[in-house]
Scaffold this active site. Sequence first.
Site, PDB file in Angstrom:
ATOM      1  CG  LEU A 233      -2.101   1.261   1.327  1.00 18.93           C
ATOM      2  CD1 LEU A 233      -2.817   1.037   0.122  1.00 18.93           C
ATOM      3  CD2 LEU A 233      -2.579   1.152   2.565  1.00 18.93           C
ATOM      4  CG  ASP A 234      -0.139   4.687   0.461  1.00 16.07           C
ATOM      5  OD1 ASP A 234      -0.963   4.643  -0.418  1.00 16.07           O
ATOM      6  OD2 ASP A 234      -0.441   4.967   1.504  1.00 16.07           O
TER       7      ASP A 234
END
Lengths: 290, 290, 290, 290
Positions: A233-234
């Site tokens: 994530l990210d």
Amino acid sequence: MSGPTVIFQLICPDRPGLVSELSGWVAANGGNIRHADHHTDVGAGLFLSRIEWQLQGFGLPRQAIVPATTALAQRLEGVGQLHFSDALPRVAIFVSRQDHCLLDLLWRTQAGELAMEVPLVISNHPDLQSVAEGFGARFVHLPINAATKAEVEDRQLDLLTEARIELVVLAKYMQVLSPSFLERFDGPGGFQRVINIHHSFLPAFKGAQPYHRAWDRGVKLIGATAHYVSEDLDGGPIIAQATVGVSHRDEVEDLIRKGRDTERLALSRALRLHLRRQVMVYRGRTAVFD
Amino acid sequence: MSGPTVIFQLICPDRPGLVSELSGWVAANGGNIRHADHHTDVGAGLFLSRIEWQLQGFGLPRQAIVPATTALAQRLEGVGQLHFSDALPRVAIFVSRQDHCLLDLLWRTQAGELAMEVPLVISNHPDLQSVAEGFGARFVHLPINAATKAEVEDRQLDLLTEARIELVVLAKYMQVLSPSFLERFDGPGGFQRVINIHHSFLPAFKGAQPYHRAWDRGVKLIGATAHYVSEDLDGGPIIAQATVGVSHRDEVEDLIRKGRDTERLALSRALRLHLRRQVMVYRGRTAVFD
Amino acid sequence: MSGPTVIFQLICPDRPGLVSELSGWVAANGGNIRHADHHTDVGAGLFLSRIEWQLQGFGLPRQAIVPATTALAQRLEGVGQLHFSDALPRVAIFVSRQDHCLLDLLWRTQAGELAMEVPLVISNHPDLQSVAEGFGARFVHLPINAATKAEVEDRQLDLLTEARIELVVLAKYMQVLSPSFLERFDGPGGFQRVINIHHSFLPAFKGAQPYHRAWDRGVKLIGATAHYVSEDLDGGPIIAQATVGVSHRDEVEDLIRKGRDTERLALSRALRLHLRRQVMVYRGRTAVFD
Amino acid sequence: MSGPTVIFQLICPDRPGLVSELSGWVAANGGNIRHADHHTDVGAGLFLSRIEWQLQGFGLPRQAIVPATTALAQRLEGVGQLHFSDALPRVAIFVSRQDHCLLDLLWRTQAGELAMEVPLVISNHPDLQSVAEGFGARFVHLPINAATKAEVEDRQLDLLTEARIELVVLAKYMQVLSPSFLERFDGPGGFQRVINIHHSFLPAFKGAQPYHRAWDRGVKLIGATAHYVSEDLDGGPIIAQATVGVSHRDEVEDLIRKGRDTERLALSRALRLHLRRQVMVYRGRTAVFD
């Protein structure tokens, strides 16, 4: 300026003679090269190449180019991708409630700045229906929560397939896509087909309420990051970043406004680079041939 | 342009009439205000003010201005600081082995861009002795390790006192100052008297080898942060930040070179703002009146 | 955050005690100052001031504030302007055929980023009628040529008067306003009430086809300039400027696209500063209190 | 990282197969290409190429590479230049009285950021002798005026020849070189061998006292331009540009200081690009392969 072009991207192990072999193949088929960019990652022993040549006058018929370049990539033990500049990618935009990125992308598409079609907008909120439809896109409202997430993602994937979508842009879609969604949509080749705009200057201020935290910290610059979405994530490969200066006179709402501007700039720039096939992903990073 | 000025900085609880009271006091004493900047932090109920007026023609003699403004600050239940623009601050620079920030600061001082004197350079390595001495500063080599740290810091504080140093600049000094050092040097008023240049764009990539980690992450921008040093390592109030774009063609050494440029820019800018008394610290943040 | 504010801008000859006199007047009437910015142009002997205080709790009734500040300005031999932050300025936008600036301004107004109303859009071409009306503005198509110019400007001024327009924004209006128009609209006080976005980075490349000429010259940066319109064409006071980098790979159309982005950024930034009454004009220049 | 490289730059008329022919020639001789950049100026029908390959393992001996590439360029009806990355160019710096650019270049050379040697500094003033000599360069003071100009330029050219100088950098040399000087030093191939830093953001504010004029005009940005020197004064091909923001609070001396910073940045960046042979000149413009 001079008709459609063919764009071939290749990643393969580095060895002498690759540039010659690639450009020789294009020339042998009568292709006039417009752009050629190559990059060698010496540490990883990887060779990245992007070659663009005019379709007009090329010796192979259009439908024969894909199998020919696939064979070429295999011979070089690499992975290739082929695009025609006149084939507009079909793009779906996922949104929640904020309209600034959606409007910007639709406007730029209409103005001819982004070479794509946007037949589909999907949202977990109904707010932006009229915006999407005003630009001729189908709007599908799919509320989502923890219990329905798997089911909704199945429905999203069906919609993407039906609409023959090649690329998904998360334009302030405040939901996390599941690994399963990414695996099914990105496909087996590991190609990156989802772009996200992150509400902060990665890797700083990951997570919630970045502008409040940036304000508390008293930063003098804020930014935004457009990146491909990976399971980390990210943490997916960064395509473009933008920043803007802030001062103590800026309240949190000023940071939010300035953040919106940088988000629009970083996202539209990243999308344009992707659509021109100027971005290549390797080792969790991007090479951007601009 | 028109002679030396008096600069008064004040932080106090907000209430109506403060601007009037402050400027009225200056005017009542015949002062001609050159700059007046005020900021109200509504959330915290704090009032910050910086007033600069011409010394020439002011009704109070120079030595009477400090007690008068101290009394004024007390009456407003705040904290004040007074400076005269013709009193050059005496600054010590702490370095290790890298010379780019030291050279830049000494050169700018010599060129008249930074209104300060640098009588003292302290280092845990001998490398930069000739650089410091070439610009007329005393160079003191004080090797440091975990066992000797307390003792060396005592010696550093003695040197600072002897040389009547008002401000310490950590110009790539690769050591952490102890809370005890900060407490003793900053003094009881809580004034920030140590400025650091951080080898990264805070709050991203805190810690070691930031450029290697930025390269691994494939960022498209790198930056540098100049900040006051607080006991919260790398968490002190930010004064200035700078960024520069990078591409996949940049190797780690290119990032290091670009990082050096941004470090020099951010540090010299922060120092200049501090020396002009344009920076005020409150709630872990800075107001910069530039 | 805490209700509407009163903003008073003053330009007058410099002399000691002005800040005190102004803020004393506000305080004497019970006003709580939120922002106070002053600037002295030493060379010209001019004092510029912007004071903003909360309307709530102020001792004078709203309708009494204008005459009171006018009297104050006269006593100081200066010129003042008074604004209430809750009185949304009525703005007319003049356009030709290009929509990028118009859309950006209307979108930002709708999103609450620009505190204004746009009841009127005037164009010498019919193209943007649906855009204007889609955002609720009246669209008036007034073709113009050399022979009809005087007559059309009379009509434009009538429309501005009818709609009680305070400010005109030339958002890619490819016509020059006559000195007579400016004189009649700006009014006797010499206040600047027309903002233009210039298709170049002034003072470079004044005139026609700036992007073609920038391309020919091989520049590495292009920009845009938002400024007040004065009789000296393209020579009015500059409010904001923006730039973006270009490379040899950019064709003229890329420069045009990048130019559009910088135009939108510079214009919206300038307009926001104007609407917040943070811009003051003196000696053909602006002071921007941001 | 992996030994010295060979860099070949070519400009020739565009036709199909050029990339293949060039890279094929390198590969046929066993060369491992590290970087390959090509650009086609469609309007002019010109092809520009820069190819860099490892010297180690290349089939031709070092001294045979120059004639071989010259023959290759002639066969393609173009002009070529060959460089070896381990052959440090010998550079002369011309200065007057200002030291900021000279110091920056010498420091960066010492720090290994600029791959060059600086054996010679020439000035029409004696001021910077100790700076030059402190970094090991010979300093020659040659006063100049209208009457002696031709004679002094002869002497300068003799010094450049004696010291085997390949490139001249005008680092705030406040004199105009005569067309005759340029013709004799640049040589018959039309190669650009003189780089200048211009005290402004070209093409704005050409000529004298640019910062005073920028201040009068009230600009919000100032910049600097590094360019090759051609007979068209200040009109030579631009290599790099930089800008910095200014405000009404900046006096002329602040603009001068900020101008110095941008000059140093633009000049060092341009020089680095030149030294890495990443700049190619065509039609009065540059292609920068960075």
